[in-house]
Design an enzyme around this catalytic site. Structure first.
Site, PDB file in Angstrom:
ATOM      1  CD  GLU A 103      -0.389   8.432   9.379  1.00 40.84           C
ATOM      2  OE1 GLU A 103       0.485   8.189  10.213  1.00 40.84           O
ATOM      3  OE2 GLU A 103      -0.177   8.424   8.147  1.00 40.84           O
ATOM      4  CD  GLU A 131       0.204   3.455  10.734  1.00 44.18           C
ATOM      5  OE1 GLU A 131       1.322   3.980  10.524  1.00 44.18           O
ATOM      6  OE2 GLU A 131      -0.749   3.546   9.952  1.00 44.18           O
TER       7      GLU A 131
END
Length: 604
Positions: free
Chosen positions: A161, A235
């Site tokens: 991320e 995710e």
């Protein structure tokens, strides 16, 4: 597991060995599940219809002190990956070095913060050299487990991320080169939420997206960024984590199923984060701070398809039915549940006042000015990473004690070892009673968990991070004790002068009980709802924190951490104790809140 061409992303569909392949993945972190339960959890994953295991790798556990590495026992990453291979699961490895994961400092070692100029997740030289040393150790351990070497690892994620951090445009290329230069040849991936996709990614790595709902058009956005490439939700958030003082988050099975079904109908690969959350044992929980600091609980139940203790939930069963439609063969039978026990309550029999334990701390430190936890000369000069730090000094008057917002994160305040109040982010002033003679002022400061996500990572030093004042004058000449509850400290406490529990014990203190187990131990939960705030250790294993404000009141006790015969339980308690310790087969999560009915921004 095989040889030849591994996971490829050269067209709109993944292939393995040239054959179309859909990733049906789930996240289970080996460091959050007792090693003895690894196989049980992975068998349940396989029986649900998943074909791929994903896991992070926590740098701060594997290198707790600079140059001291641990890949043994609970941290035997190689054994975990080999077990997945044995059970017929592929593996996507997410080695960081930053992992987020609601884990202290996002998995980065706290000793990095000894450098006052440190810039985490950048090409700052001090960070680069530390990452290189870590990867020099990590990558050779797992390189032979790659698909090309006959292993199960089909893809490796580059950082995590980074589009939400994006402080250094050279950093992602550096991390990618760390992997390539050490012989990683499998498919490289990046992972970002839909906003992070704009700034995330790195050349020659496939971008994937993280999400819980489809209303933002994230999948289409990802498709537009990478035409004719496979799409993957790295995710898919099957639930959400909890923070102290708020309700337990849930995500209804029907709402989850609708989104997962649509993702699969659109031909997109998926990884359930989490499939099984487990527990952030000890002091390893993270925190969030988007203007207000919020510490996360130890339970990482996450309202995932498998509960914290490995139980099936309604989500598990609806997902199994759904995933079975994407298999040509029947799924394996669902494994039976493991033994669970609600042991009889045990009497709290022994007690130690905090003040009687200070001589068992590593060493007494003297300093003119406060020293933050990470820069204390302890643990082979790697500083203190977790737990409590006690600061004492002498005062000659009463007045206004002001933290100057330099307490990280909470402090109990004592005068001559009698409690006078507490200080934290919200309460920064405290009145000290008048007194003309010299008195001892004590601050017991707790590190409640370092922030694991956001732009504040560089500012996660704990303890006293600057001056505190009494009547506007900075306090000086401190005696400092490291109370990190490490096994060495707890072992020394066994020789301390324990006493019978007094009718009115003073706090803080240590309380000891013995649990007798006559048969093979089973998992259980310790119900701490009637206690105050503190930490519980069983047979030297730190279960984590309890706090009356909730939402977590039940601490998961793995059966493998117990033994036949006597089991020592020690509770460090700050405020309020009970005469007995009470066990339960299942936890009560208390009041809940449905994450699907919240605006996404409120979760952050």
């Amino acid at each position: 597991m095989s040889s030849g061409r591994g996971l490829m992303a050269n067209s709109s569909q993944f292939t393995v060995e040239g054959k179309p392949f859909r990733i049906l993945g789930g996240s289970i972190h080996y460091f959050r599940v007792p090693k003895a339960h690894w196989e049980d959890r992975l068998l349940k994953m396989k029986a649900c219809g998943l074909n791929t295991l994903t896991t992070y790798v926590p740098w701060n556990l594997h290198e707790p002190e600079r140059g001291m590495f641990n890949f043994q026992d609970q941290l035997d990453l190689k054994a975990y990956i080999c077990l997945a291979a044995k059970l017929g699961l592929w593996v996507i490895l997410r080695p960081g070095p930053y992992i987020c994961a609601e884990w202290d400092l996002g998995g980065l070692p706290s000793w990095l913060l000894q450098d006052k100029h440190m810039q985490l997740r950048t090409t700052y030289p001090g960070f680069v050299s530390a990452v290189n040393a870590y990867f020099d150790k990590l990558i050779p351990l797992i390189k032979h487990l790659m698909f090309q070497g006959g292993g199960p690892i089909i893809a490796v994620q580059v950082e995590n991320e980074y589009g939400s951090y994006a402080k250094d445009d050279k950093y992602m290329a550096f991390i990618k080169n760390c992997l390539l230069s050490r012989g990683i040849t499998e498919l490289l991936l990046t992972s970002d939420n839909w906003e992070g996709l704009k700034c995330g990614g790195v050349e020659e790595a496939l971008k994937t997206v993280n999400l819980q709902r489809l209303s933002f058009g994230a999948i289409q956005y990802l498709s537009d960024m990478q035409p004719q490439r496979p799409l993957m939700v790295m995710e898919y958030w099957s639930g959400w984590f909890d923070v102290w003082g708020e309700n337990h988050h849930i995500f209804q099975a029907d709402d989850m199923l609708a989104v997962v079904s649509e993702i699969l109908e659109r031909g997109v690969s998926i990884n359930l984060y989490m499939f099984h959350g487990g527990s952030s044992f000890g002091f390893m929980n993270g925190a969030m701070d988007f203007g207000t600091y919020k510490s996360q609980v130890n339970s990482y139940d996450y309202d995932a398809p498998l509960s914290e203790a490995g139980d099936y939930t309604p989500k598990y069963h609806v997902l199994r039915t759904l995933f079975s439609q994407y298999h040509s063969e029947p799924l394996p039978d669902v494994p039976s549940l493991q033994k669970r026990s609600a042991y009889h309550p045990v009497d709290v029999q022994q007690y130690l006042c905090l003040w009687d334990t200070l001589r068992f701390a590593d060493k007494q430190l003297k300093s003119e000015k406060p020293i933050n936890m990470e820069n204390l000369p302890v643990n082979n000069n790697n500083g203190q990473s977790y737990g409590y730090t006690l600061y004492e000094t002498t005062i000659t008057s009463g007045g206004t004690l002001h933290s100057m917002n330099n307490i990280r994160d909470r402090a109990l305040v004592f005068v001559d070892r009698q409690p006078v109040g507490s200080l934290n982010y919200k309460t920064q002033e405290l009145t000290i009673p008048d007194g003309k003679r010299e008195r001892t002022l004590t601050l017991l400061v707790e590190n409640c968990g370092r922030v694991n996500y956001g732009k504040a990572l560089d500012n996660q030093r704990k303890g006293l991070v600057g001056d505190i004042t009494l009547n506007n004058a900075p306090l000086r000449d401190f005696t400092i004790y490291c109370l990190d509850m490490r096994p060495s400290f707890m072992k020394r406490l066994s020789s301390a002068p324990w006493k019978s529990v007094p009718h009115k014990p003073s706090f803080p203190g240590f309380f000891q009980a013995t649990l007798h187990v006559e048969e093979s131990p089973g998992d259980t939960f310790l119900n701490m709802s009637d206690w105050g705030k503190g930490v519980v250790l069983i047979n030297g294993q730190n279960l984590g924190r309890h706090w009356f404000i909730g939402p977590q009141h039940y601490l998961y006790v793995p059966g493998p951490w117990l033994r036949r015969g006597e089991n020592q339980i020690i509770v460090f308690e700050e405020h309020k104790s009970e005469e007995k310790l009470v066990f339960a087969e299942n936890p009560d999560h208390g009041k809940t809140i449905d994450v699907y009915k919240l605006p996404f921004c409120t979760l952050l």
